[in-house]
Design a protein around this motif. Sequence first.
Motif: not given
Length: 729
Positions: A308-312, A539-545
């Motif tokens: 998640t953090e690599i993508i974000s 998309a929503a899960a990526l923002r939360r994580r």
Amino acid sequence: MARGARTDPRRLSGQPRLPGGDPRWCGDPPADAGIHPAELAGASLRRRGARPLPPGHRLLGLYASSGLAGGLRPGNHRGARRRLPGSAPAVSGNHLRRRCPLRRAAPGPSPGGPVLGGQRSVPGAVPAWPAVRRSARPPAAPGAAGPAGDRRHRGVTAMSVKPLPPTAVCGVLGRMTEAHRQRADQMAELAEAEGVSWAPSYLLPGLSLRVNAAAVVQRGERHLAGAWNAGGRLAASLLEQEWPAAARQADACGIRAAARGTGVVHGSVSGCQVLYVHITGGAVFFSTRLRWLAETAGTLSPDWQAWTEIISFGAPLAGRTTFTEIRRLGPMEYVEAEASGTVQLKQQHWPWEDYAPQARTDIDAATQDTVEAMAALMRPHLHSPANPMLSGGRDSRMLTALARREAADPGALTAWSTSSDAGSALEELVAAQVAAELGLQHRIITGRYSQFGQDFAEYADAVDHQSSLHFWLMPVARQLRSSPGAVFDGIGGGVLLGGGFADPRHAERMNTQELLSARIQARARYLTEAERVFSPGAAAALRRRAQAGALPLAEQYLGHPNAHTLTSYLIRTAPSVAPAPAKVLGGAQPAVMPMVSDQVAQIALSLPHEAKAEGAWYPALLAAADPRLRGMPTADDLTGTRHHKRRIAGREAARELAGLIRGGPAADLLSEGLRAADPAEPQGVITWQRLLSTQRPQHLIRGLAMLTLWLQDYAEQLTDTEVRSISHA
């Protein structure tokens, strides 16, 4: 994919290539570049107040010979790169396999691009921060300068010191079993298959250590001390200090081992020196290369938070890696093996937390101290040929000028530039102007559209899939392998010296949660375009994580006077940016990063914020490094609109990335539109190209491509390959 069949980096997606590729100026330049290079190199810069290049400057020869001014048949220009040799065969054992042809190019002349400058071609509760005072100045850097008259190393020629190889270290500390010793040997064999030449092994009860010539080690009767960083050239006297002092003085990782496997393996003060650790079975395995740990570890668990953090953000945060069992050591972190058999991850106090802005600061003195601190760190590497990286920005030109000033033989320096794939040709043009002004050899290496797939796969391997940012460095890294000498990189300058990543102007009106969110979202700005790439749920899960992963770091420094700087540094600079100089460039030649040294950080973090805001300190720093840099504009100063298409937005790259992602498990995360956009169809390619032409969607797509390559490499070793786990916030 079968475990023995790693992706061919020259062909990620399996899509057919167009004959000759798509002629673009990055490698296959167009005949209709839109703006003539002579105008860009001379008249355009002159209109904006820059010093024009002299008539007949070899920059124009670059464009004439490479076809930028008149078109060229694909593959027929001087920058065309030779095909890499096949991969070295893996050593025996089921735990090893053929690697991609990445780590070392065959010896011999480098094809490269032209040399410019008139030279030949070639977490929880918020702590209450006490009043912070300026600490005593840290010890001088190894090899620090003597009197000013000694700067040129009288009596020392540029070739009097043998160049070092890129740093390589691996080993195990703790309760030693036969299985542990065998695994340590397997790690060393993996490194050898990649071209590493080890110094004699260090074997003690409870310790197995391999280092190459870039590390310094002292062995006593009942103890051993070692230190290393990406640059090498460390003084043996460093090992006479306690490890926290050594980590600060030289930004070094290292080991201090005592009787029967007790001791510590530690990280550096900056956290930009890359060292991975795996605690298991009463011991800690450690390595400068994650792959050597992962391939010998047996079954491992994927860390979906890290992905998640690599993508974000571009990289995992807080020491996470893509495997839950393996960590990367952060600033002043260490693993201690105790006599009881306990092995624990711990952290020494990080001295950068003690540095705070001082109201009464002599800016002139701080400027001179900063420049001299950087020069002292560079000086030991300038008895032999050296390779300063030179972009169109301020940090790289500062280090290039210092290298020119301090070099025993300035003629042995070569400045290197490449396209950042940001869509502006001015980076290379402005760099050429700086090199000409300083009188240095200069090489511009541009990536070819037709080689995007190879570059991306090689970058993924070089950074062990732990960052998604700087794939465009691979062409110059390949050329650097045949150009011995330290590389100087300006990582950290923007955040420490340039006042970058400051809080919003209205920050004083924000409540605590708003301020924390603003600091995190500024580094995860790519997620504002998440719905264009991901399904709504993903998309929503990526923002939360992403918010949950970064929140402890932001909370930790909420009340600190340098909160915005330290938060940005720990979210972006150390985890995401550092692998580029430390592992990509540092995988080709030793890499020196003076701007993230403790000496420089102490001065910079002690300055008032207004002294650095929006780059206010840079003019003084540049003039102190070399008066010729005074007033020279940067590429950012001159750039209005982009002058060429991003290479990653070309048809070849779009087909490569679309085919890779849509053909793998990460396709489950895609938006409906991208799942339907077939890269074999013209409209499908255009859909991907549109997203890749803008920064934020491009960043997210790169993260998915990195995830897919990682799964291809490690799927058979993982306990779980269900990428939809990312959506389970």
